[in-house]
Design an enzyme around this catalytic site. Structure first.
Site, short mmCIF file in Angstrom:
data_model
loop_
_atom_site.label_atom_id
_atom_site.label_comp_id
_atom_site.label_asym_id
_atom_site.label_seq_id
_atom_site.Cartn_x
_atom_site.Cartn_y
_atom_site.Cartn_z
CG HIS A 151 -1.61 1.82 1.49
ND1 HIS A 151 -2.12 1.90 0.08
CD2 HIS A 151 -1.21 2.49 2.84
CE1 HIS A 151 -2.67 3.19 1.13
NE2 HIS A 151 -2.13 2.97 2.45
CE LYS A 197 6.12 27.17 -0.82
NZ LYS A 197 5.43 27.51 -1.43
CE1 TYR A 203 8.84 19.35 3.43
CE2 TYR A 203 11.36 18.31 4.19
CZ TYR A 203 9.89 18.85 4.28
OH TYR A 203 9.99 19.33 5.72
CD GLU A 221 9.40 10.13 -2.80
OE1 GLU A 221 10.48 10.42 -3.82
OE2 GLU A 221 8.06 9.74 -3.20
CD1 TRP A 239 6.23 3.62 4.11
CD2 TRP A 239 7.43 3.66 2.43
NE1 TRP A 239 7.03 4.39 4.28
CE2 TRP A 239 7.65 5.50 2.98
CE3 TRP A 239 8.10 4.74 0.83
CZ2 TRP A 239 8.31 6.57 3.26
CZ3 TRP A 239 9.07 5.51 0.84
CH2 TRP A 239 8.52 6.86 1.54
CB SER A 296 10.25 6.00 -14.24
OG SER A 296 9.02 6.63 -13.97
CB SER A 297 10.95 9.32 -10.41
OG SER A 297 10.08 8.77 -9.61
CB THR A 322 6.28 24.52 6.09
OG1 THR A 322 7.18 24.44 5.85
CG2 THR A 322 4.72 24.62 5.33
CB SER A 341 0.95 29.04 -5.81
OG SER A 341 0.90 28.28 -4.18
CG HIS A 349 12.62 14.87 11.63
ND1 HIS A 349 12.83 16.46 10.77
CD2 HIS A 349 12.36 13.12 11.04
CE1 HIS A 349 11.98 15.55 9.65
NE2 HIS A 349 11.86 14.03 9.54
CG HIS A 350 12.52 9.91 9.21
ND1 HIS A 350 10.72 10.45 8.26
CD2 HIS A 350 12.49 11.09 8.28
CE1 HIS A 350 10.48 11.25 7.96
NE2 HIS A 350 11.62 11.89 7.77
NE ARG A 371 4.31 3.68 10.64
CZ ARG A 371 5.03 4.27 9.63
NH1 ARG A 371 6.06 4.82 10.45
NH2 ARG A 371 4.81 3.51 8.58
CG ASP A 412 5.90 17.47 -26.49
OD1 ASP A 412 6.39 17.12 -25.65
OD2 ASP A 412 5.85 16.80 -27.68
CG HIS A 460 12.08 14.83 5.63
ND1 HIS A 460 11.98 14.08 7.20
CD2 HIS A 460 12.11 16.52 5.14
CE1 HIS A 460 10.86 15.08 6.42
NE2 HIS A 460 11.09 16.33 6.11
#
Lengths: 380, 175, 532
Positions: free
Chosen positions: C83, C338, C264, C262, C148, C176-177, C335, C275, C309-310, C457, C112, C260
């Protein structure tokens, strides 16, 4: 007026306090100084966030209500203001500093390398905890005691469902207890919310943390780091006793260990009946083996091998005993020589060789287990 | 407009970042040495101590853990010793191969609290080398160490832990 | 790779026979048209969103009541793992890439994407990655079951042999990314219409440019991490094995160095979309354009120094904990800027509540809520209590579902008329919004409570005190899942037909994309537009 204001008071202040004090909704205060500090910190940050949220969204919803096109609002032309932008960059900074100060204080008070009164070595393994009272020669495994029937909904669940173990970790109150964490296989994380202690147990390394419990009681937690299939089934239970009661418990535990050794020695001369071994074997199997090999002995294809019809189980008794005693390095199969008594080992091996149609008829006696242990240590 | 120069630069960044992931491995060790992260102490022989702080006493305790399936029993003769910073100390460990096969043992040291890791200097340690143990063989290992006089003031006790692995299979695989 | 002559050749080829798309399946397989590829990405993303969502339904069904009812724990772990992987790499990231493909050339006046053939490749390898990943679920031993985040040694020594498939799939997703990101950068840098200076770029383009740089910086690190997992598991290296001098905690450092930024990568384009939409329906220019650009850049830069921080519970020196705590708290400043800017944009505007605006307003409120819980998680001592509980699950679902996904929904409703030439069924779309809004909060808000009360979790079964909230959460989950089927209906109906819309679909909209006809012609801006 009086009625209205007291109702308002009730809704705005008393009710939230009631709700937040409820352990079902909020973090618990716990029973250590540190856990209380953490709780206060949590509430401080939470309230600051609420206040900021209310101010910002009040402004937004004001605009959404009053500056609507349908009310004929004409758009203003402004689209920047250096003054305002600097202001709302600077104010959060100040708020952050206000948050960082108590956070730093609490963090530093958690970092305490002074001498502890008692050191416990905690070793996680799939899926149980092992506790060793360092320098005291007392050590034991602590395994989930919730019966399989409760988990599979065949009987009613107890009030401590999934948060109960066969042997809890017993600790004294009012003493600094140091925990050394390590792991036997994957990463686990030992967590007791009431102590605000959560630390990872990393294989090959030790981690350290400590607590000082203020109140007697039973405190329950769980493994917090995903550690494989039964991650959800390895609870932590701590029983905090008064210093005197703890000292008594410790000497009793030592005595019990000595008695067990005598009982084991006595077993060597006995021939136990197959029925007794099968009954005990099934219990041991369900507690120690069924998590992987499944209660049906079928295993999980591709993950955990089946025992039903297994060449090891149906093969040479010596090889079978060897695998159970020493495990298979580099796989999830653990060594059980230190985890189970010789009687339990004899019983569970007998059970495996006779259950689920593995009708070998073999009966293994404790003396055979002891012989296998002696043989490996005295070889050559 | 030609895209090639920019494209080349971006591809170089990608390749560089892939290499950086692997460069993180040695960088991590340097980082651990500097900060004592994870209590990962040096695996190299330390220099001799030059001075002794007579006024301070540190509790050093030892613990060992044989990783699941590693057929070894390793234990220090003493559970803990009291040392003065800078003073050399010898501790003996009894190690035994409890299996009926020849095995190779690797002990991995770890020090707690982590910030004390770089202040524990080992002059001789069985963890410096892979230790072949014959089936059932029992040997004595020597650990010679001292605690640095620079050890932070607040550290009153530290623990040296050895996790013992059976690396026989890896050795066979690499030969 | 593409020299000047090659380019001329390309253009010649275009003039020869590619004015109109080919028919049938070949059109999609061989297409190099940014709009076709954008559509492919978006359809793929929606498909993955539904598959990943179906897995979430399995998870919530199992957690509806205490006890094991439907699935056994090993399969449950596969569900949580896949998931997560599908939602991150299959739903959110391809959706943003699809939006970039469609909109970036239109917004900057380019004909293009800069590298159209690579564009085709970067999409078409993606389905194979997910076929491999999903196929592993049906093999003996099942798919990845280590989360994951695939922490070693659970993913190395203690995983099954299908881990190689997982590694291979992640490699393909990464390639791909990276190709997609390179394409976006080259397009934005080289193909802006004359006069489209940097500080005139639409904010969606800006945020995507920064996102693309994050992607090429960190996706290779992820590739490195999975490669190390592969060699540790199959080729006897010991990157993460203490026995050979490695360290399992190092895996987490490498993973989160990717992980991390990732996060963002999945939210910066969302900021761009919001925006774009908020000024349109406030009929007022975006407040603080320049500070938005700077805030986005500083969030991106800060994302490289907060990864640990993870990992507060892994055992870190106190100086490290303090550094990562302060750095993380710092991210709330840009943040916050924004959010303040969006509110200031609405302030004294002339606001109307079309469906994209509804999703945007919900985004601002609910993303901010996720930001608050993020700030709480940054506080190291408190994190020891929050870490690996449902509080974290609540936090990242608020930023990813009501954040990233809601922004994608907002963007889809905003540009759908431009893509199809038809207005969507507004009544159905409003139903979709309101049902989603209510159910998503029923789904994720109580997770804060069970997390604080102590529920870890990634567990398939839980203690009785968590039962009531879990039942509520599951009901919210089913309702949210079903509501998304409405979205599928709206999109499908809109593609089939509806009220025709003019070039400028929304009266307050600004930007080059509204100057081309609706639906956008197959080829646009073959001669660059003039920018005032």
């Amino acid at each position: 007026m009086g009625k209205l204001s007291s109702t308002l008071w009730l809704i705005l202040f008393v009710l939230p306090q009631q709700v937040l004090a409820n352990n079902q909704f909020n973090m618990r205060k716990g029973v250590t100084d540190i856990s209380n500090d953490v709780y206060q910190l949590h509430m401080t940050i939470f309230i600051i966030c609420c206040v900021i949220g209310v101010i910002v969204f009040a402004a937004m919803f004001w605009a959404l209500i009053h500056h609507r096109k349908s009310k004929g609002a004409k758009p203003a032309q402004f689209h920047e203001s250096t003054k305002v932008e600097i202001l709302w960059t600077a104010i959060p900074f100040v708020i952050l500093i206000a948050m960082a100060v108590p956070a730093t204080k609490t963090l530093i008070s958690m970092e305490d390398a002074s001498k502890a009164d008692l050191t416990i070595k905690i070793t996680g393994s799939q899926w149980k905890w092992h506790y060793e009272y360092m320098g005291e020669d007392v050590a034991f495994y602590s395994i989930l005691s919730t019966p399989q029937e409760q988990i599979t909904n065949q009987v009613d669940k107890s009030s401590t469902y999934l948060l109960e173990v066969d042997k809890p970790l017993v600790l004294p109150i009012n003493q600094k207890v140091r925990f050394l964490m390590t792991s036997d296989d994957v990463i686990h994380s030992w967590w007791v919310p009431d102590f605000a202690v959560k630390k990872d147990a990393n294989p090959g390394f030790i981690n350290e943390t400590w607590t000082k419990i203020n109140e007697e009681g039973i405190y329950r937690g769980q493994c917090a780091e995903l550690c494989g299939k039964d991650h959800g089934f390895m609870p932590v239970v701590v029983e905090a006793k008064s210093e005197q009661a703890f000292a008594n418990w410790l000497s009793e535990a030592k005595q019990a260990k000595a008695n067990a050794a005598i009982a084991d020695a006595a077993l060597l001369d006995q021939i136990l009946p197959k029925e007794e071994l099968m009954t005990l074997g099934e219990q041991v199997y369900m507690a120690s083996c069924a998590a992987c090999h499944q209660p049906t002995g079928m295993g999980l294809p591709g993950v955990f091998p089946a025992l039903k019809g297994s060449p090891v189980v149906l093969g040479d008794i010596k090889d079978h005993i060897d695998v159970v005693l020493h495990g298979r390095p580099g796989t999830a199969m653990q060594a059980f020589d230190k985890q189970l008594s010789i009687k339990q080992l004899a019983a569970v091996i007998t059970y495996k060789r006779n259950a689920w149609g593995n009708d070998t008829g073999d009966v293994i006696q404790p003396s055979q287990i002891q012989a296998a242990i002696d043989a490996t240590s005295e070889a050559k | 407009m030609s895209h090639a120069p920019l494209l080349k630069r971006l591809v170089v960044i990608c390749v560089g970042m892939f290499a950086f992931a692997f460069a993180l491995v040695p960088l991590y060790d340097v980082f651990c040495d500097v900060t004592g992260l994870n209590g990962k102490p040096s695996l190299e022989q330390a220099k001799q101590s030059t001075s002794v702080n007579e006024a301070r006493e540190i509790d050093v305790s030892f613990t060992t853990h044989a990783q699941s399936g590693a057929p070894f029993e390793v234990q220090s003769h003493e559970y803990s010793v009291v040392v003065k910073p800078g003073a050399m100390r010898e501790v003996l460990f009894r190690a035994k191969n409890t299996s009926n096969e020849d095995k190779v043992m690797q002990a991995v040291p770890s020090v707690s609290p982590g910030k004390a890791a770089k202040y524990l200097h080992k002059i001789a340690c069985f963890c410096f080398d892979q230790q072949p143990l014959k089936a059932g063989e029992e040997v004595e290992f020597k650990l010679l160490f001292y605690v640095d006089t620079q050890l932070p003031e607040d550290v009153e006790e530290l623990t040296l832990s050895y996790t013992v692995f059976d690396i026989s299979r890896q050795i066979v695989a690499s030969n | 790779m593409s020299s000047v002559t090659e380019q001329q050749h390309d253009q010649a080829a275009h003039h020869d026979g590619h004015h109109h798309p080919a028919k049938g399946f070949k059109r999609w397989l061989y297409t190099t048209n940014h709009k076709d590829i954008g559509s492919l990405y978006l359809i793929f993303s929606l498909t993955m969103f539904l598959i990943g969502g179906a897995m979430a339904m399995v998870i919530r069904a199992e957690l509806f009541q205490p006890g094991l009812q439907l699935v056994e724990p090993h399969f449950f772990n596969q569900m949580t793992t896949v998931h997560g992987l599908i939602m991150v790499f299959g739903a959110v990231m391809p959706a943003f890439t699809g939006l970039a493909n469609w909109m970036v050339p239109l917004m900057i006046g380019a004909p293009d994407m800069a590298l159209p053939r690579m564009n085709n490749w970067s999409f078409w390898i993606l389905p194979f990655a997910f076929i491999i990943l999903l196929a592993s679920l049906f093999m003996p031993g099942g798919g990845p079951a280590f989360g994951w985040t695939f922490y070693a040694p659970l993913s190395t020594t203690y995983s099954n042999d299908n881990t190689a498939l997982f590694v291979f799939a992640v490699h393909i997703m990464g390639i791909s990314s990276i190709m997609g990101a390179i394409n976006v950068i080259v397009t934005i840098v080289n193909l802006r219409a004359p006069g489209m200076t940097w500080m005139k770029l639409p904010l969606f383009v800006w945020t995507w440019l920064i996102t693309a740089f994050l992607l090429i910086a960190v996706m290779p690190v992820l590739a490195g991490a999975v490669t190390m997992v592969l060699t540790d598991k199959y080729f006897a290296t010991s990157f993460f094995d203490a026995a050979g001098g490695g360290d399992p905690v190092m895996f987490q450092h490498i993973f989160w160095f990717f992980g991390h930024p990732e996060v963002y990568i999945m939210i910066l384009p969302a900021f761009g979309i919001i925006s774009t939409i908020v000024p349109t329906f406030s009929r007022k220019k975006l407040f603080g354009y320049a500070s938005m650009v700077y805030a986005t850049s500083s969030i991106a830069l800060l994302s490289f120094i907060v990864w640990a921080h993870h990992m507060f519970t892994t055992g870190m020196p106190v100086a490290g904990e303090l550094f990562f705590m302060y750095a993380t708290m710092l991210i709330s400043v840009p943040t916050g800027v924004k959010v303040f800017n969006w509110v200031a944009t609405m302030w004294r505007g002339s606001i109307s509540f079309e469906v994209p605006m509804l999703f945007s307003i919900a985004f601002i409120v609910l993303f901010t809520l996720g930001g608050f819980s993020g700030l709480m998680l940054a506080i190291t001592p408190a994190d020891f209590q929050y870490h690996d509980t449902y509080f974290v699950v609540a936090h990242f679902h608020y930023v990813l579902v009501t954040g990233a996904i809601f922004s994608i929904m907002a963007g889809a409703y905003y540009w759908l008329p431009k893509w199809t030439g038809n207005m969507f069924n507004i009544t159905l779309a409003k139903w979709h919004f309101w049902l989603s809004l209510v159910s998503v909060n029923v789904l994720f808000f109580p997770m804060h409570f069970v997390g604080l009360a102590g529920m870890p979790r990634r567990i398939p079964d839980y203690a009785l005190q968590f039962a009531d909230f879990n039942a509520i959460i599951s009901i919210g989950g089913f309702a949210f899942g079903l509501s998304q089927l409405l979205f599928v209906v709206v999109v499908f109906k809109c593609a089939r037909g509806g009220d025709k819309v003019p070039a400028k679909v929304w009266d307050g909209a600004e930007g080059l994309e509204w100057e081309v006809a609706s639906p956008a012609p197959y080829h646009t801006f073959e001669t660059p537009p003039e920018i005032k």
